[in-house]
Design a protein around this motif. Sequence first.
Motif, PDB file in Angstrom:
ATOM      1  N   ALA A  32       0.846  -1.202   0.000  1.00 45.22           N
ATOM      2  CA  ALA A  32       0.000   0.000   0.000  1.00 45.22           C
ATOM      3  C   ALA A  32       0.874   1.242   0.000  1.00 45.22           C
ATOM      4  N   GLU A  33       0.523   2.201  -0.820  1.00 48.25           N
ATOM      5  CA  GLU A  33       1.302   3.443  -0.971  1.00 48.25           C
ATOM      6  C   GLU A  33       0.359   4.557  -1.432  1.00 48.25           C
ATOM      7  N   GLY A  34       0.926   5.744  -1.587  1.00 48.15           N
ATOM      8  CA  GLY A  34       0.237   6.834  -2.262  1.00 48.15           C
ATOM      9  C   GLY A  34      -1.058   7.312  -1.643  1.00 48.15           C
ATOM     10  N   THR A  74       0.011   2.443 -10.139  1.00 53.14           N
ATOM     11  CA  THR A  74       0.155   3.784  -9.564  1.00 53.14           C
ATOM     12  C   THR A  74       0.856   3.686  -8.210  1.00 53.14           C
ATOM     13  N   ASN A  75       1.556   4.776  -7.866  1.00 49.03           N
ATOM     14  CA  ASN A  75       2.270   4.831  -6.592  1.00 49.03           C
ATOM     15  C   ASN A  75       1.825   6.086  -5.840  1.00 49.03           C
ATOM     16  N   GLY A  76       2.715   7.063  -5.654  1.00 50.54           N
ATOM     17  CA  GLY A  76       2.393   8.241  -4.854  1.00 50.54           C
ATOM     18  C   GLY A  76       1.403   9.162  -5.551  1.00 50.54           C
ATOM     19  N   PRO A 119       8.174   7.263 -11.949  1.00 47.14           N
ATOM     20  CA  PRO A 119       7.856   8.280 -10.937  1.00 47.14           C
ATOM     21  C   PRO A 119       7.220   7.658  -9.693  1.00 47.14           C
ATOM     22  N   ASN A 120       7.663   8.144  -8.516  1.00 44.35           N
ATOM     23  CA  ASN A 120       7.342   7.468  -7.255  1.00 44.35           C
ATOM     24  C   ASN A 120       6.450   8.305  -6.363  1.00 44.35           C
ATOM     25  N   ASP A 121       6.809   9.589  -6.196  1.00 48.44           N
ATOM     26  CA  ASP A 121       6.012  10.421  -5.294  1.00 48.44           C
ATOM     27  C   ASP A 121       6.033  11.851  -5.820  1.00 48.44           C
ATOM     28  N   VAL A 122       5.026  12.640  -5.427  1.00 46.12           N
ATOM     29  CA  VAL A 122       4.774  13.897  -6.121  1.00 46.12           C
ATOM     30  C   VAL A 122       4.165  14.920  -5.169  1.00 46.12           C
ATOM     31  N   PRO A 177      15.781   8.664  -5.081  1.00 44.79           N
ATOM     32  CA  PRO A 177      14.909   9.649  -4.428  1.00 44.79           C
ATOM     33  C   PRO A 177      13.482   9.120  -4.375  1.00 44.79           C
ATOM     34  N   ASN A 178      12.827   9.313  -3.227  1.00 47.32           N
ATOM     35  CA  ASN A 178      11.533   8.642  -3.024  1.00 47.32           C
ATOM     36  C   ASN A 178      10.505   9.648  -2.520  1.00 47.32           C
ATOM     37  N   GLY A 179      10.252   9.719  -1.202  1.00 44.62           N
ATOM     38  CA  GLY A 179       9.310  10.720  -0.713  1.00 44.62           C
ATOM     39  C   GLY A 179       9.882  12.124  -0.837  1.00 44.62           C
ATOM     40  N   SER A 228      12.741   5.781   5.779  1.00 47.78           N
ATOM     41  CA  SER A 228      11.734   6.781   5.445  1.00 47.78           C
ATOM     42  C   SER A 228      11.421   6.662   3.961  1.00 47.78           C
ATOM     43  N   ASP A 229      10.154   6.383   3.654  1.00 45.87           N
ATOM     44  CA  ASP A 229       9.715   6.320   2.255  1.00 45.87           C
ATOM     45  C   ASP A 229       8.965   7.622   1.969  1.00 45.87           C
ATOM     46  N   GLY A 230       7.670   7.686   2.275  1.00 43.63           N
ATOM     47  CA  GLY A 230       6.911   8.918   2.072  1.00 43.63           C
ATOM     48  C   GLY A 230       6.606   9.611   3.386  1.00 43.63           C
TER      49      GLY A 230
END
Length: 302
Positions: A32-34, A74-76, A119-122, A177-179, A228-230
């Motif tokens: 689970a993410e985003g 989909t992710n972030g 793309p991971n997080d935005v 690079p992530n969160g 630390s992710d997001g």
Amino acid sequence: MTGLREPVALPASPLLAEGAVLEHLYTGSIWAEGPVWLPALSVLRWSDIPNTRILEFDPATGETHVHRDDVEFTNGRTLDRDGVTTIQCSHGRRAVEAESDGVPRVLIDSFDGVRLNSPNDVVVASDGTIWFTDPDYGITKPEEGHAGVREYGGAYVFRFDPATGELRAVITDRDQPNGLAFSLDESKLYVSDTVDEERARMWVYDVSVATATAGPAREFAHPSTGVSDGFRLDVEGRIWTSAGPGVQVFSPTGELLLSIDVPEAVANVAFGGDGHDLYLTASTSLYRFRTATLPGQRPVVR
Ligand code: MG
């Protein structure tokens, strides 16, 4: 729903509501993410990346339903400045896309004529530009996308201007690079680098949103319970971050203020409900606890 854990009392803290408990709201995802709170629908929307679907939890009923299937991993995601459109990352399409009315539209999927990684997080800045991270998990982890290579060679933090279509590489010295999140005054950008368990850190850069430039990296924090992710900021500029099987809160200067254990690895967090609730996307599950603060960034609803 069945299979949910009993609520667990959390330690007393000035950052938490009195009597706060860790609630287990949903189980049944793989990773689970985003998470993002959608004020117009009063639901928490999030990604189940390996199942390539988007879920929504409705706190009024306690039920979770599938918002969409076959979403290309989909992710972030975050809310755009209209307070309605979601901006989300798609590993499968190697793109950042906008979704309103249930239909995703690709905003950007290439840099200098080659494809992005995954793309991971935005986040969306106050001027409407879209800043996102581009590590390679969606092209190297078979369960999180489609196999591929780093076509531009790196893993950057980008700034996309939807008004002009320009994509600029702002930060080019990270491994994965992530969160990411801006400080409240947008003079700093926090970026988690999840390169590996040993070297994973949160970094901070002085940035200019107007010129899409960043100064040198400084180490910000090293969560003690895990990677630390997001993460999200609260109204005091404190950083509430996923930290392996836990959530940790850091002051704007990197001092650890609070540590909460969670039974599963947490990928990301989002404030929701009336603003005091913090939702955690954590492996197979969605959790929630009540804070004594409010989110730092609220959409500008026009
Ligand atoms: Mg992430």
